[in-house]
Design a protein around this motif. Structure first.
Motif, PDB file in Angstrom:
ATOM      1  N   GLY A 130      42.916  13.280 -33.183  1.00 28.28           N
ATOM      2  CA  GLY A 130      44.074  13.489 -34.066  1.00 28.28           C
ATOM      3  C   GLY A 130      43.948  12.745 -35.369  1.00 28.28           C
ATOM      4  O   GLY A 130      44.835  11.963 -35.739  1.00 28.28           O
ATOM      5  N   ALA A 131      42.855  12.973 -36.103  1.00 29.73           N
ATOM      6  CA  ALA A 131      42.581  12.210 -37.325  1.00 29.73           C
ATOM      7  C   ALA A 131      43.699  12.356 -38.356  1.00 29.73           C
ATOM      8  O   ALA A 131      44.116  11.376 -38.980  1.00 29.73           O
ATOM      9  N   GLU A 132      44.211  13.561 -38.531  1.00 31.26           N
ATOM     10  CA  GLU A 132      45.245  13.785 -39.546  1.00 31.26           C
ATOM     11  C   GLU A 132      46.520  13.015 -39.217  1.00 31.26           C
ATOM     12  O   GLU A 132      47.119  12.365 -40.089  1.00 31.26           O
ATOM     13  N   VAL A 133      46.919  13.052 -37.954  1.00 30.79           N
ATOM     14  CA  VAL A 133      48.136  12.336 -37.542  1.00 30.79           C
ATOM     15  C   VAL A 133      47.927  10.830 -37.624  1.00 30.79           C
ATOM     16  O   VAL A 133      48.795  10.092 -38.114  1.00 30.79           O
ATOM     17  N   ASN A 178      45.797   9.088 -39.492  1.00 30.49           N
ATOM     18  CA  ASN A 178      45.704   8.636 -40.884  1.00 30.49           C
ATOM     19  C   ASN A 178      47.083   8.604 -41.545  1.00 30.49           C
ATOM     20  O   ASN A 178      47.375   7.699 -42.342  1.00 30.49           O
ATOM     21  N   ARG A 179      47.925   9.589 -41.224  1.00 29.77           N
ATOM     22  CA  ARG A 179      49.272   9.596 -41.795  1.00 29.77           C
ATOM     23  C   ARG A 179      50.094   8.425 -41.264  1.00 29.77           C
ATOM     24  O   ARG A 179      50.815   7.755 -42.024  1.00 29.77           O
ATOM     25  N   GLU A 180      49.982   8.145 -39.970  1.00 25.92           N
ATOM     26  CA  GLU A 180      50.697   7.001 -39.397  1.00 25.92           C
ATOM     27  C   GLU A 180      50.211   5.688 -40.006  1.00 25.92           C
ATOM     28  O   GLU A 180      51.006   4.790 -40.289  1.00 25.92           O
ATOM     29  N   LEU A 181      48.896   5.576 -40.212  1.00 31.77           N
ATOM     30  CA  LEU A 181      48.348   4.358 -40.804  1.00 31.77           C
ATOM     31  C   LEU A 181      48.842   4.180 -42.234  1.00 31.77           C
ATOM     32  O   LEU A 181      49.199   3.066 -42.643  1.00 31.77           O
ATOM     33  N   LEU A 182      48.891   5.267 -42.999  1.00 31.73           N
ATOM     34  CA  LEU A 182      49.393   5.206 -44.371  1.00 31.73           C
ATOM     35  C   LEU A 182      50.848   4.758 -44.396  1.00 31.73           C
ATOM     36  O   LEU A 182      51.236   3.888 -45.194  1.00 31.73           O
ATOM     37  N   GLU A 183      51.674   5.324 -43.535  1.00 30.12           N
ATOM     38  CA  GLU A 183      53.089   4.945 -43.486  1.00 30.12           C
ATOM     39  C   GLU A 183      53.261   3.503 -43.030  1.00 30.12           C
ATOM     40  O   GLU A 183      54.105   2.770 -43.567  1.00 30.12           O
ATOM     41  N   GLU A 184      52.484   3.091 -42.050  1.00 29.18           N
ATOM     42  CA  GLU A 184      52.579   1.719 -41.545  1.00 29.18           C
ATOM     43  C   GLU A 184      52.211   0.712 -42.627  1.00 29.18           C
ATOM     44  O   GLU A 184      52.896  -0.312 -42.807  1.00 29.18           O
ATOM     45  N   LEU A 185      51.151   0.966 -43.362  1.00 30.84           N
ATOM     46  CA  LEU A 185      50.719   0.031 -44.405  1.00 30.84           C
ATOM     47  C   LEU A 185      51.694  -0.006 -45.573  1.00 30.84           C
ATOM     48  O   LEU A 185      51.989  -1.071 -46.119  1.00 30.84           O
ATOM     49  N   ASN A 186      52.217   1.144 -45.967  1.00 36.58           N
ATOM     50  CA  ASN A 186      53.215   1.158 -47.040  1.00 36.58           C
ATOM     51  C   ASN A 186      54.465   0.401 -46.643  1.00 36.58           C
ATOM     52  O   ASN A 186      55.076  -0.290 -47.464  1.00 36.58           O
ATOM     53  N   ASP A 187      54.838   0.519 -45.375  1.00 35.03           N
ATOM     54  CA  ASP A 187      56.011  -0.198 -44.881  1.00 35.03           C
ATOM     55  C   ASP A 187      55.779  -1.708 -44.889  1.00 35.03           C
ATOM     56  O   ASP A 187      56.679  -2.485 -45.214  1.00 35.03           O
ATOM     57  N   ARG A 188      54.565  -2.130 -44.564  1.00 34.43           N
ATOM     58  CA  ARG A 188      54.256  -3.554 -44.516  1.00 34.43           C
ATOM     59  C   ARG A 188      54.063  -4.171 -45.901  1.00 34.43           C
ATOM     60  O   ARG A 188      54.407  -5.331 -46.127  1.00 34.43           O
ATOM     61  N   LEU A 215      40.703   6.205 -40.959  1.00 35.39           N
ATOM     62  CA  LEU A 215      39.736   5.536 -40.090  1.00 35.39           C
ATOM     63  C   LEU A 215      38.313   5.877 -40.539  1.00 35.39           C
ATOM     64  O   LEU A 215      38.010   7.021 -40.870  1.00 35.39           O
ATOM     65  N   THR A 216      37.460   4.864 -40.546  1.00 38.21           N
ATOM     66  CA  THR A 216      36.048   5.060 -40.899  1.00 38.21           C
ATOM     67  C   THR A 216      35.118   4.734 -39.742  1.00 38.21           C
ATOM     68  O   THR A 216      33.949   5.106 -39.783  1.00 38.21           O
ATOM     69  N   HIS A 217      35.615   4.032 -38.740  1.00 37.45           N
ATOM     70  CA  HIS A 217      34.780   3.701 -37.580  1.00 37.45           C
ATOM     71  C   HIS A 217      35.667   3.704 -36.348  1.00 37.45           C
ATOM     72  O   HIS A 217      36.777   3.167 -36.354  1.00 37.45           O
ATOM     73  N   LEU A 218      35.184   4.332 -35.292  1.00 36.49           N
ATOM     74  CA  LEU A 218      35.916   4.391 -34.036  1.00 36.49           C
ATOM     75  C   LEU A 218      34.905   4.525 -32.908  1.00 36.49           C
ATOM     76  O   LEU A 218      34.111   5.466 -32.895  1.00 36.49           O
ATOM     77  N   ALA A 219      34.922   3.573 -31.991  1.00 37.76           N
ATOM     78  CA  ALA A 219      33.967   3.604 -30.874  1.00 37.76           C
ATOM     79  C   ALA A 219      34.502   2.723 -29.754  1.00 37.76           C
ATOM     80  O   ALA A 219      35.281   1.797 -29.987  1.00 37.76           O
ATOM     81  N   TYR A 220      34.087   3.051 -28.523  1.00 39.30           N
ATOM     82  CA  TYR A 220      34.401   2.164 -27.418  1.00 39.30           C
ATOM     83  C   TYR A 220      33.661   0.843 -27.598  1.00 39.30           C
ATOM     84  O   TYR A 220      32.566   0.798 -28.168  1.00 39.30           O
ATOM     85  N   ALA A 221      34.264  -0.220 -27.108  1.00 45.31           N
ATOM     86  CA  ALA A 221      33.597  -1.518 -27.138  1.00 45.31           C
ATOM     87  C   ALA A 221      32.337  -1.472 -26.288  1.00 45.31           C
ATOM     88  O   ALA A 221      32.212  -0.670 -25.355  1.00 45.31           O
TER      89      ALA A 221
END
Length: 304
Positions: free
Chosen positions: A191-194, A196-206, A219-225
């Motif tokens: 769900g990259a689009e969703v 990224n939108r949540e991350l944008l809203e979260e950062l603007n709020d903060r 997101l630019t990197h995503l992997a299991y530990a």
């Protein structure tokens, strides 16, 4: 999550008052001409009295002091740059007009960039919604929208941005699972689009408390530990194999059904239930097997 500033005065940007520097530059040039003229025309001769010498020094020193006073008020504003002006600690406005500007020398100006900044965050390890440890990183494009808030409401707005980006990334990453094998939830991987939108809203709020606007976040990197990457890879492979097998079997069943229907409609051969079952079994083996089959030719009758 909104950051609240309790018990602290909230700043707000407004236009500052400064003067164009070009008239002042012309005045400085005129004073320079005056100084040169005074020096050239009023140099005391040998044997001149003390009063004449003092007059010459006064005519020389006074314009120089005025020149130094005027020169201290110059500053330059480049495109997409702002200067926060204060007077003995009191905010007196922000100057955004480009070019050579001048203010009274006892006023302080603090320049800051209002251009777009690009930050690639460090990889952080968090737990997703299901508790799986993952590594995640993001890219953020931000800029200063309110210079007064950036200057007075936070101690160091650049460091504040860096810390809040990491905090917002952790918050959004923990809301969703890395992957949903049932396909019913929004996932970090799918769900990259969703996300990224949540991350944008979260950062603007903060970051609005610091007068910062985030224009883009993703997101630019995503992997299991590393400790669970091998196990989760096997699980993904197993799910892929199961999904592929299910599709193959579904297609094979349809092909067998079509074959039996066609044989019956064209009266090519009549099969009892036992031979029908045998034919279905043979066709399923041929269609679903991973290796090539080797047919056995029956030279006798159908029932031998």
């Amino acid at each position: 999550m909104t950051v609240e500033l309790r018990g602290m005065k909230k700043s707000s940007e407004h236009a500052g008052s400064s003067f164009s520097g070009y008239p002042m530059l012309g005045l400085i040039l005129a004073l320079l001409v005056l100084v040169i003229w005074n020096v050239a025309g009023n140099v005391p001769m040998d044997g001149a009295d003390k009063a004449a010498k003092l007059t010459f020094v006064g005519l020389l020193v006074l314009p120089i002091l005025v020149l130094a006073f005027l020169a201290a008020g110059f500053f330059m504003i480049q495109p997409n740059q702002a200067a926060v002006i204060t007077l003995f600690g009191e905010y007196r406005g922000t100057e955004r007009r480009e070019g050579l500007r001048w203010i009274w020398p006892w006023m302080t100006k603090n320049k800051l960039s209002v251009r777009a900044h690009n930050i690639h965050s460090e990889r952080v390890k968090i737990n997703d919604l299901r508790g799986n440890p993952i590594e995640i990183a993001c890219n953020v494009v931000w800029r200063v929208a309110d210079s007064a808030q950036a200057s007075f409401d936070v101690d160091d707005y650049k460091e504040f941005v860096n810390i809040q980006i990491e905090a917002g990334l952790r918050t959004v990453g923990s809301r969703h699972p890395y992957d949903d094998f049932e396909g019913e939830e929004v996932t970090l991987r799918g769900g990259a689009e969703v996300i990224n939108r949540e991350l944008l809203e979260e950062l603007n709020d903060r970051l609005k408390v610091a007068g910062i606007i985030v224009d883009e976040a993703g997101l630019t990197h995503l992997a299991y530990a590393s400790e669970i990457a091998s196990a989760m890879l096997k699980r993904q492979q197993a799910d892929a194999i199961i999904a592929a097998r299910a599709k193959i079997v579904l297609g094979a069943v349809g092909m067998v059904e079509d074959a039996l229907t066609k044989l019956a409609q064209d009266n090519i051969v009549e099969l009892d239930d036992e031979r029908r079952a045998t034919m279905v079994s043979n066709l399923m083996v041929v269609l679903c097997g991973e290796k090539d089959v080797h047919p056995v030719i029956n030279a006798g009758s159908l029932y031998q």
